[in-house]
Write an enzyme that holds these catalytic residues in place. Structure first.
Site, PDB file in Angstrom:
ATOM      1  N   ARG A  19      -2.362   3.350  -0.580  1.00  0.00           N
ATOM      2  CA  ARG A  19      -2.624   2.240   0.355  1.00  0.00           C
ATOM      3  C   ARG A  19      -3.650   2.634   1.406  1.00  0.00           C
ATOM      4  NH1 ARG A  19       2.690   0.841   2.949  1.00  0.00           N
ATOM      5  NH2 ARG A  19       2.927   3.075   2.679  1.00  0.00           N
ATOM      6  N   ASN A  37       2.806  -1.854  -0.993  1.00  0.00           N
ATOM      7  CA  ASN A  37       3.619  -1.338  -2.084  1.00  0.00           C
ATOM      8  C   ASN A  37       4.543  -2.446  -2.567  1.00  0.00           C
ATOM      9  OD1 ASN A  37       2.614   1.263  -2.055  1.00  0.00           O
ATOM     10  ND2 ASN A  37       4.231   2.069  -0.757  1.00  0.00           N
TER      11      ASN A  37
END
Length: 90
Positions: A19, A37
């Site tokens: 990320r 996520n």
């Protein structure tokens, strides 16, 4: 003209800084949107930008940061929706 694209990245993509690296790559390309996520172990990305920029971003998603192993990248064009003027982690 800007487009909005949703990417779902599968493989070993959680717990490897995916990320954070995705956000950095998006900001370097001037994209807006977010990354998060998912409970199934994938990473979902919504990005808004020029078509050629989104294409190079998709190529990067296939590589990901070191430590990741990407097995699939699903791509879907999205209808216009409210996207902030930056790229953030959800």
């Amino acid at each position: 003209m800007s487009k909005i694209t949703r990417f779902v990245v599968k493989g070993h993509v959680q717990g490897v800084g995916f990320r954070w690296a995705t956000r950095e790559q998006a900001l370097q390309r001037g994209l807006c949107g977010w990354v998060q996520n998912c409970s199934d172990g994938s990473v979902e990305v919504l990005a808004k930008g020029a078509e050629n920029t989104l294409s190079s971003f998709k190529s990067w998603l296939w590589q990901g940061p070191s430590g990741s192993r990407v097995s699939e990248v699903h791509v879907a064009l999205e209808a216009e929706e409210s996207v902030l003027d930056t790229f953030y982690i959800r």
